[in-house]
Structure formats: structure tokens, C-alpha cells
Design an enzyme around this catalytic site. Structure first.
Site, short mmCIF file in Angstrom:
data_model
loop_
_atom_site.label_atom_id
_atom_site.label_comp_id
_atom_site.label_asym_id
_atom_site.label_seq_id
_atom_site.Cartn_x
_atom_site.Cartn_y
_atom_site.Cartn_z
N HIS A 1 69.43 10.50 -32.00
CA HIS A 1 69.28 10.22 -33.43
C HIS A 1 69.45 11.50 -34.23
O HIS A 1 69.40 12.61 -33.68
CB HIS A 1 67.90 9.60 -33.71
CG HIS A 1 66.77 10.56 -33.46
ND1 HIS A 1 66.13 10.64 -32.25
CD2 HIS A 1 66.16 11.48 -34.27
CE1 HIS A 1 65.17 11.56 -32.31
NE2 HIS A 1 65.18 12.09 -33.53
N LEU A 2 69.65 11.33 -35.51
CA LEU A 2 69.70 12.44 -36.45
C LEU A 2 68.48 12.34 -37.36
O LEU A 2 68.31 11.36 -38.08
CB LEU A 2 70.99 12.40 -37.27
CG LEU A 2 71.23 13.58 -38.21
CD1 LEU A 2 72.72 13.89 -38.30
CD2 LEU A 2 70.71 13.28 -39.62
N SER A 3 67.62 13.33 -37.31
CA SER A 3 66.36 13.29 -38.06
C SER A 3 66.58 13.57 -39.54
O SER A 3 67.37 14.45 -39.90
CB SER A 3 65.36 14.31 -37.49
OG SER A 3 65.00 13.99 -36.18
N TYR B 1 62.80 20.37 -43.72
CA TYR B 1 63.04 21.82 -43.76
C TYR B 1 63.85 22.22 -44.99
O TYR B 1 64.67 21.45 -45.48
CB TYR B 1 63.78 22.25 -42.49
CG TYR B 1 63.07 21.83 -41.23
CD1 TYR B 1 61.94 22.50 -40.77
CD2 TYR B 1 63.52 20.72 -40.50
CE1 TYR B 1 61.28 22.10 -39.62
CE2 TYR B 1 62.87 20.31 -39.35
CZ TYR B 1 61.75 21.00 -38.91
OH TYR B 1 61.09 20.60 -37.79
N ASP C 1 66.23 24.55 -45.43
CA ASP C 1 67.66 24.63 -45.14
C ASP C 1 67.93 23.85 -43.86
O ASP C 1 68.03 24.44 -42.76
CB ASP C 1 68.10 26.10 -44.98
CG ASP C 1 67.89 26.89 -46.25
OD1 ASP C 1 68.30 26.39 -47.32
OD2 ASP C 1 67.33 28.00 -46.18
N PRO C 2 68.04 22.54 -43.97
CA PRO C 2 68.14 21.70 -42.77
C PRO C 2 69.43 21.91 -41.99
O PRO C 2 70.49 22.20 -42.57
CB PRO C 2 68.08 20.27 -43.33
CG PRO C 2 68.58 20.38 -44.73
CD PRO C 2 68.12 21.73 -45.20
N SER C 3 69.32 21.81 -40.68
CA SER C 3 70.48 21.86 -39.80
C SER C 3 70.66 20.46 -39.23
O SER C 3 69.86 20.02 -38.40
CB SER C 3 70.24 22.88 -38.68
OG SER C 3 71.25 22.80 -37.71
N PHE C 4 71.66 19.75 -39.69
CA PHE C 4 71.86 18.37 -39.25
C PHE C 4 72.50 18.36 -37.87
O PHE C 4 73.60 18.90 -37.67
CB PHE C 4 72.74 17.62 -40.26
CG PHE C 4 72.14 17.55 -41.63
CD1 PHE C 4 70.96 16.86 -41.84
CD2 PHE C 4 72.74 18.18 -42.69
CE1 PHE C 4 70.39 16.80 -43.10
CE2 PHE C 4 72.19 18.13 -43.96
CZ PHE C 4 71.00 17.44 -44.16
N HIS C 5 71.83 17.76 -36.92
CA HIS C 5 72.35 17.72 -35.56
C HIS C 5 71.72 16.55 -34.81
O HIS C 5 70.70 16.01 -35.22
CB HIS C 5 72.02 19.03 -34.82
CG HIS C 5 70.55 19.25 -34.64
ND1 HIS C 5 69.73 19.75 -35.63
CD2 HIS C 5 69.74 19.01 -33.57
CE1 HIS C 5 68.49 19.83 -35.18
NE2 HIS C 5 68.47 19.37 -33.94
N SER D 1 70.18 15.86 -31.17
CA SER D 1 69.72 16.51 -29.95
C SER D 1 70.28 15.79 -28.73
O SER D 1 70.20 14.56 -28.64
CB SER D 1 68.18 16.51 -29.90
OG SER D 1 67.65 17.28 -30.95
#
EC number: 3.1.4.-
Length: 261
Positions: free
Chosen positions: A134-136, A198, A200-204, A206
Site C-alpha cells: 500500500h501507499l500510506s 510528514y 516532506d513526504p516520500s511517496f513509496h 514498501s
């Protein structure tokens, strides 16, 4: 991309029992009731100067069991969770919750992931694939049980009018739309005094995890792992998410919020 998450644990407390005190309290109560039923006056012990203030009688065990402070220590046993440790202690009535987009992997994604895990394992880094992907869009927060209904209702109301978007693994498109969704979700988080996402979110998404900090070992083989993605079947592998439905997982419940197309 490597992402590190810190973990913390707390020692469980021990709940003390007062079985004998409960028994004495029950016997005293029953004796008093019997005397009143027989028409006899209840006897009161004359107060003397030596007597101090009366202490409160302990609550019966059956009442204490209705409101336990903590769950069985086995639920905190990291060996039951692949060595992972909770970032906050699990307590009955507290529900770990987060907002996310689900990813349903296609067949070629599974093949690519197997290659990545194998390559990392050859370098001495044993990774475990995620159970689901999933992407949080939020941090993991704690909800009290009676917050769940108003929380999800607030989230549903806030998401009214949000548009659908599609996202690739590198987030080359859709970044602005995701930030808009996060701001919407953050409004509900703020309403319930919970942590927002966050800055400066980092979309990823896992892919896998391992216990402990193995960042250095992973960085040594990152170029090789990236090549597996770039050269997958003679073309870069692009991961796409169908972002037509936002979800909120709270405990063992999942709430779905369809987005407008």
C-alpha cells in the site's frame, strides 16, 4: 529507496490481584444483609482514638477484569511478529489506524520482487516480503474505540469531491494530487488531535522489510537492485496504483472511501 523506521518498546506492568480481600468484602456484605433481614440491628464498632482513617476496600476482581490496562504479554512478544517490535504499546481499546491506497500486484511484480529478495540475500541481507502492499497517506495513529465512527465520518466528509489519480513507482506524476489528499486527511487528524503526515513526504510502496538497521549493507547493493527494476524484461518496471478508492485500516476493520472519477 531505503526507508528506516525506529521502534521502541515498553516493559509490561504486572496486574496485582486482591482475591482474598474480595472474599472478605463479600462475606461482610452478606452478613450485614442477613442481620437486616432477621430484624436485628447491625452492630457498629465504637471508634477509638487509636483508629486511623479507613482505607478503601479493593474492587472485586470481576470488576477489574472488565477494564484491563494491558493485554497479555504474549501480544508484545516480538518472536510472534517476525522479530518486529511495536512502536507503541498495545492496550485494549486502542486501535492502530492509518489511511492508505492499496496496491494489488500483478504477476510480473511478483517475479521482480523475488529477484530483488534473491539479490539482497546473496549480499547477506535477508528480507521478508510485505504481506500486502500500500501507499500510506497518514502516519499510524492510535484511535480509541469510541472515536472510530466519528473519525471515519469526518474522513468521509472531508474526502467528498476529491479526484482520482494514478501513480507510478517513482511518483513522476500525481505528486500534487497526493499532497492535496494528505492535507485533507490531516484536517481530520488535527480534529482528533492526532499526528499529521510528514512535512516532506516520500511517496513509496514498501516492498519488504528486515529486523535491525541494515542500511549500509543495502546501500552496497542498491545499484544492482535498481538495475533489476530498470532492466526488467528489457524495459523499466512501472508500478501503477488504481487510486479510485481510499481506505482506512483501524485494528481489524477496513473502511473504504470511493473517490470521484
Amino acid at each position: 529507496m531505503l526507508v528506516g523506521y525506529s521502534s521502541s518498546s515498553e516493559d509490561d506492568g504486572e496486574a496485582g490481584g486482591e482475591a482474598e480481600g474480595d472474599k472478605n468484602q463479600s462475606e461482610t456484605t452478606c452478613r450485614k444483609c442477613q442481620e437486616e433481614d432477621d430484624g436485628l440491628p447491625t452492630r457498629k464498632k465504637p471508634k477509638t482514638e487509636e483508629e486511623g482513617p479507613k482505607s478503601r476496600l479493593p474492587l472485586p476482581g470481576c470488576v477489574l477484569a472488565m477494564f484491563p490496562d494491558e493485554v497479555d504479554s504474549q501480544t508484545e512478544d516480538s518472536s510472534l511478529h517476525g522479530g518486529r517490535i511495536r512502536s507503541f504499546k498495545h492496550e485494549r481499546g486502542n486501535w492502530a489506524s492509518y489511511v492508505y491506497f492499496p496496491y494489488h500486484p500483478e504477476e510480473e511484480f511478483g517475479e521482480l520482487l523475488d529477484g530483488i529478495l534473491s539479490a539482497a540475500g546473496a549480499r547477506g541481507v535477508v528480507l521478508t516480503a510485505q504481506d500486502e502492499f500500500h501507499l500510506s497517506l497518514s502516519q499510524t495513529v492510535v484511535l480509541r474505540h469510541h472515536w472510530i465512527q466519528p473519525f471515519t465520518q469526518s474522513l468521509k466528509s472531508s474526502l467528498t469531491g476529491c479526484k482520482r489519480t494514478f501513480l507510478g513507482m517513482e511518483v513522476s506524476t500525481g505528486h500534487a494530487q497526493l499532497l492535496d489528499l494528505i492535507r485533507t486527511v490531516d484536517r481530520t487528524m488535527t480534529e482528533f488531535r492526532l499526528e499529521t503526515f510528514y512535512k516532506d513526504p516520500s511517496f513509496h510502496v514498501s516492498l519488504a522489510w528486515c529486523v535491525g538497521d541494515q542500511t549500509v549493507q543495502m546501500e552496497e547493493c542498491m545499484q544492482e537492485l535498481q538495475s533489476l527494476v530498470d532492466d526488467h524484461e528489457d524495459r523499466p518496471f512501472v508500478l501503477r496504483l488504481d487510486c479510485s478508492e481510499l481506505r482506512c485500516r483501524t485494528g481489524n476493520k477496513t473502511f473504504r472511501f470511493p473517490l470521484e472519477s
